[in-house]
Scaffold this motif. Sequence first.
Motif, mmCIF file in Angstrom:
data_model
loop_
_atom_site.group_PDB
_atom_site.id
_atom_site.type_symbol
_atom_site.label_atom_id
_atom_site.label_comp_id
_atom_site.label_asym_id
_atom_site.label_seq_id
_atom_site.Cartn_x
_atom_site.Cartn_y
_atom_site.Cartn_z
ATOM 1 N N GLU A 1 6.608 -70.052 18.840
ATOM 2 C CA GLU A 1 6.812 -68.631 19.163
ATOM 3 C C GLU A 1 5.664 -67.771 18.639
ATOM 4 O OE1 GLU A 1 9.073 -67.494 21.206
ATOM 5 O OE2 GLU A 1 10.088 -69.421 21.374
ATOM 6 N N ASN A 2 5.192 -68.067 17.445
ATOM 7 C CA ASN A 2 4.067 -67.302 16.878
ATOM 8 C C ASN A 2 2.779 -67.536 17.667
ATOM 9 O OD1 ASN A 2 5.575 -66.090 14.887
ATOM 10 N ND2 ASN A 2 5.074 -67.616 13.336
ATOM 11 N N THR A 3 2.566 -68.762 18.114
ATOM 12 C CA THR A 3 1.376 -69.062 18.924
ATOM 13 C C THR A 3 1.420 -68.311 20.245
ATOM 14 O OG1 THR A 3 1.210 -71.248 17.899
ATOM 15 C CG2 THR A 3 0.015 -70.912 19.959
ATOM 16 N N VAL A 4 2.595 -68.280 20.889
ATOM 17 C CA VAL A 4 2.756 -67.544 22.147
ATOM 18 C C VAL A 4 2.437 -66.068 21.921
ATOM 19 C CG1 VAL A 4 4.440 -66.760 23.861
ATOM 20 C CG2 VAL A 4 4.390 -69.153 23.176
ATOM 21 N N ALA A 5 2.964 -65.505 20.858
ATOM 22 C CA ALA A 5 2.717 -64.086 20.558
ATOM 23 C C ALA A 5 1.237 -63.822 20.285
ATOM 24 C CB ALA A 5 3.570 -63.645 19.373
ATOM 25 N N GLU A 6 0.579 -64.723 19.557
ATOM 26 C CA GLU A 6 -0.851 -64.556 19.262
ATOM 27 C C GLU A 6 -1.702 -64.599 20.533
ATOM 28 O OE1 GLU A 6 -2.260 -66.168 14.987
ATOM 29 O OE2 GLU A 6 -1.404 -67.700 16.312
ATOM 30 N N ILE A 7 -1.420 -65.567 21.392
ATOM 31 C CA ILE A 7 -2.204 -65.692 22.630
ATOM 32 C C ILE A 7 -1.976 -64.480 23.521
ATOM 33 C CG2 ILE A 7 -2.454 -67.022 24.764
ATOM 34 C CD1 ILE A 7 -1.910 -69.546 23.082
ATOM 35 N N ARG A 8 -0.729 -64.075 23.656
ATOM 36 C CA ARG A 8 -0.403 -62.901 24.484
ATOM 37 C C ARG A 8 -1.119 -61.655 23.959
ATOM 38 N NH1 ARG A 8 4.277 -59.118 24.330
ATOM 39 N NH2 ARG A 8 4.400 -58.256 26.411
ATOM 40 N N SER A 9 -1.067 -61.451 22.669
ATOM 41 C CA SER A 9 -1.712 -60.295 22.056
ATOM 42 C C SER A 9 -3.225 -60.336 22.227
ATOM 43 C CB SER A 9 -1.350 -60.249 20.573
ATOM 44 O OG SER A 9 -2.034 -59.226 19.921
ATOM 45 N N ALA A 10 -3.822 -61.518 22.074
ATOM 46 C CA ALA A 10 -5.278 -61.648 22.203
ATOM 47 C C ALA A 10 -5.734 -61.379 23.637
ATOM 48 C CB ALA A 10 -5.718 -63.037 21.749
ATOM 49 N N VAL A 11 -4.956 -61.842 24.631
ATOM 50 C CA VAL A 11 -5.308 -61.583 26.027
ATOM 51 C C VAL A 11 -5.214 -60.089 26.328
ATOM 52 C CG1 VAL A 11 -4.566 -61.945 28.417
ATOM 53 C CG2 VAL A 11 -4.717 -63.878 26.867
ATOM 54 N N GLU A 12 -4.150 -59.457 25.861
ATOM 55 C CA GLU A 12 -4.000 -58.011 26.088
ATOM 56 C C GLU A 12 -5.107 -57.227 25.392
ATOM 57 O OE1 GLU A 12 0.010 -57.266 24.838
ATOM 58 O OE2 GLU A 12 0.801 -57.623 26.852
ATOM 59 N N GLN A 13 -5.483 -57.652 24.183
ATOM 60 C CA GLN A 13 -6.564 -56.972 23.465
ATOM 61 C C GLN A 13 -7.889 -57.131 24.208
ATOM 62 O OE1 GLN A 13 -7.367 -58.479 19.546
ATOM 63 N NE2 GLN A 13 -8.732 -56.785 19.035
ATOM 64 N N ALA A 14 -8.154 -58.330 24.708
ATOM 65 C CA ALA A 14 -9.395 -58.556 25.464
ATOM 66 C C ALA A 14 -9.416 -57.696 26.727
ATOM 67 C CB ALA A 14 -9.531 -60.036 25.824
ATOM 68 N N ALA A 15 -8.270 -57.536 27.379
ATOM 69 C CA ALA A 15 -8.204 -56.687 28.580
ATOM 70 C C ALA A 15 -8.457 -55.223 28.217
ATOM 71 C CB ALA A 15 -6.846 -56.841 29.252
ATOM 72 N N ARG A 16 -7.905 -54.774 27.097
ATOM 73 C CA ARG A 16 -8.141 -53.382 26.665
ATOM 74 C C ARG A 16 -9.603 -53.153 26.320
ATOM 75 N NH1 ARG A 16 -3.153 -54.168 24.192
ATOM 76 N NH2 ARG A 16 -4.117 -54.710 22.220
ATOM 77 N N VAL A 17 -10.216 -54.107 25.628
ATOM 78 C CA VAL A 17 -11.628 -53.982 25.264
ATOM 79 C C VAL A 17 -12.494 -53.983 26.520
ATOM 80 C CG1 VAL A 17 -13.549 -55.194 24.136
ATOM 81 C CG2 VAL A 17 -11.388 -54.916 22.939
ATOM 82 N N SER A 18 -12.152 -54.837 27.495
ATOM 83 C CA SER A 18 -12.912 -54.874 28.749
ATOM 84 C C SER A 18 -12.834 -53.540 29.481
ATOM 85 C CB SER A 18 -12.384 -55.984 29.655
ATOM 86 O OG SER A 18 -12.668 -57.235 29.104
ATOM 87 N N ALA A 19 -11.642 -52.976 29.537
ATOM 88 C CA ALA A 19 -11.467 -51.695 30.230
ATOM 89 C C ALA A 19 -12.155 -50.560 29.474
ATOM 90 C CB ALA A 19 -9.990 -51.392 30.401
ATOM 91 N N THR A 20 -12.049 -50.564 28.162
ATOM 92 C CA THR A 20 -12.636 -49.501 27.352
ATOM 93 C C THR A 20 -14.163 -49.540 27.385
ATOM 94 O OG1 THR A 20 -10.742 -49.632 25.865
ATOM 95 C CG2 THR A 20 -12.660 -48.458 25.055
ATOM 96 N N ASN A 21 -14.726 -50.720 27.240
ATOM 97 C CA ASN A 21 -16.185 -50.862 27.176
ATOM 98 C C ASN A 21 -16.826 -51.090 28.538
ATOM 99 O OD1 ASN A 21 -15.868 -50.633 24.425
ATOM 100 N ND2 ASN A 21 -16.048 -52.816 24.043
#
Length: 146
Positions: A49-69
């Motif tokens: 469950e923690n691994t799923v949450a980490e991967i999900r969070s990292a993908v969302e963060q990468a998408a936010r960084v891509s959109a922002t930058n």
Amino acid sequence: MVSLKRMLNKVNLKGFTLVEMVITLAIAIIITGIGAIELNAYKEKLILENTVAEIRSAVEQAARVSATNKQACVIKYFPDLKEIEFVGDNYFKSLKISQPIHVYNLSNLQISTTGSMAPHTITISNDKNTRKIKLQMTWGRAINDS
């Protein structure tokens, strides 16, 4: 004088017999063993469950960084190293995966400069349980699918 034998007869000492003690000890060991097995299963599920949450969070963060930058990002998974890398022009993040966890359908995913990507499903499992993350990043969401 009262004899010792009479005194011992009056004091009626009760205790466990050897058979009762062995049975009690066996029951205690069985209960402890069941608890240890359940604790191990809970630990494995918690790691998943923690691994799923980490991967999900990292993908969302990468998408936010891509959109922002306004820069594209690539998600790379290295199964031999148990590592996921998020690589952009000015962005890099590495995520280590626990040894018993396996990640499927995660190779060279592209996140556009707007932070979106084509719909995709990532499967994460250990030997007993499987979880899925549905990436619907056109709408900016990653959904856990149990």
